[in-house]
Design a protein around this motif. Sequence first.
Motif, mmCIF file in Angstrom:
data_model
loop_
_atom_site.group_PDB
_atom_site.id
_atom_site.type_symbol
_atom_site.label_atom_id
_atom_site.label_comp_id
_atom_site.label_asym_id
_atom_site.label_seq_id
_atom_site.Cartn_x
_atom_site.Cartn_y
_atom_site.Cartn_z
ATOM 1 N N ILE A 109 11.982 0.239 -0.080
ATOM 2 C CA ILE A 109 11.010 1.661 -0.704
ATOM 3 C C ILE A 109 9.448 0.784 -0.920
ATOM 4 N N GLY A 110 8.526 1.177 -0.252
ATOM 5 C CA GLY A 110 7.414 0.387 -0.713
ATOM 6 C C GLY A 110 6.850 0.373 0.983
ATOM 7 N N GLU A 111 7.583 -0.139 1.723
ATOM 8 C CA GLU A 111 7.124 -0.427 2.980
ATOM 9 C C GLU A 111 6.079 0.924 3.829
ATOM 10 N N GLY A 112 6.098 2.208 2.952
ATOM 11 C CA GLY A 112 6.110 3.298 3.549
ATOM 12 C C GLY A 112 4.215 3.288 3.304
ATOM 13 N N THR A 113 4.184 2.080 2.030
ATOM 14 C CA THR A 113 2.132 2.210 2.201
ATOM 15 C C THR A 113 1.957 1.507 3.173
ATOM 16 N N SER A 114 2.297 1.169 3.486
ATOM 17 C CA SER A 114 2.284 0.103 4.203
ATOM 18 C C SER A 114 1.672 0.610 5.797
ATOM 19 N N LEU A 115 2.525 1.105 5.966
ATOM 20 C CA LEU A 115 2.484 2.619 7.090
ATOM 21 C C LEU A 115 1.241 3.279 6.618
ATOM 22 N N ALA A 116 1.258 3.782 5.516
ATOM 23 C CA ALA A 116 -0.053 4.432 6.125
ATOM 24 C C ALA A 116 -1.325 4.201 6.158
ATOM 25 N N VAL A 117 -1.284 2.504 4.913
ATOM 26 C CA VAL A 117 -2.358 1.886 5.170
ATOM 27 C C VAL A 117 -2.205 1.723 6.867
ATOM 28 N N ASP A 118 -2.033 1.639 7.641
ATOM 29 C CA ASP A 118 -1.391 1.317 9.349
ATOM 30 C C ASP A 118 -2.148 2.294 10.112
ATOM 31 N N ARG A 119 -1.452 3.672 9.271
ATOM 32 C CA ARG A 119 -2.078 4.811 9.984
ATOM 33 C C ARG A 119 -3.418 4.997 9.857
ATOM 34 N N LEU A 120 -4.717 5.102 8.497
ATOM 35 C CA LEU A 120 -5.725 5.489 8.257
ATOM 36 C C LEU A 120 -6.150 3.976 9.066
ATOM 37 N N THR A 121 -6.351 3.355 8.960
ATOM 38 C CA THR A 121 -6.507 1.847 10.344
ATOM 39 C C THR A 121 -6.746 2.521 11.579
ATOM 40 N N SER A 122 -5.802 3.178 11.300
ATOM 41 C CA SER A 122 -5.607 3.316 13.472
ATOM 42 C C SER A 122 -6.853 4.113 13.703
#
Length: 107
Positions: free
Chosen positions: A40-53
């Motif tokens: 749990i917590g990896e979801g945050t970086s996934l969301a950031v990746d999504r935002l970056t893309s």
Amino acid sequence: MDTTGAADLLRDKEQSLVDELAAVTRPQGDAGSISFGKRIGEGTSLAVDRLTSVTVQEGLLATLAQVRLALAKVEDGTYGTCEVCGRPIGEERLEVRPWAVRCLADS
Ligand SMILES: [Zn+2]
């Protein structure tokens, strides 16, 4: 001004932008397996990746629009002149940014 070379450059750039966009917007079909088993917590970086893309995608789309506008200007013979003031954009600027459709003062 020789616009034949510019048109080739612009078409190359257009194609590479379309390719990059396809890569950025490709559906994350394996997203489920990526998050599977992760802490749990990896979801945050996934969301950031999504935002970056999304940001990257917006930048690519904006450049693509400029490239296509510049190509249209090659076709109607106004390539190299500023769409705002009508003055020459300048070869140095066009060398760095062949899809520039405005002079430095109007950009
Ligand atoms: Zn201008």
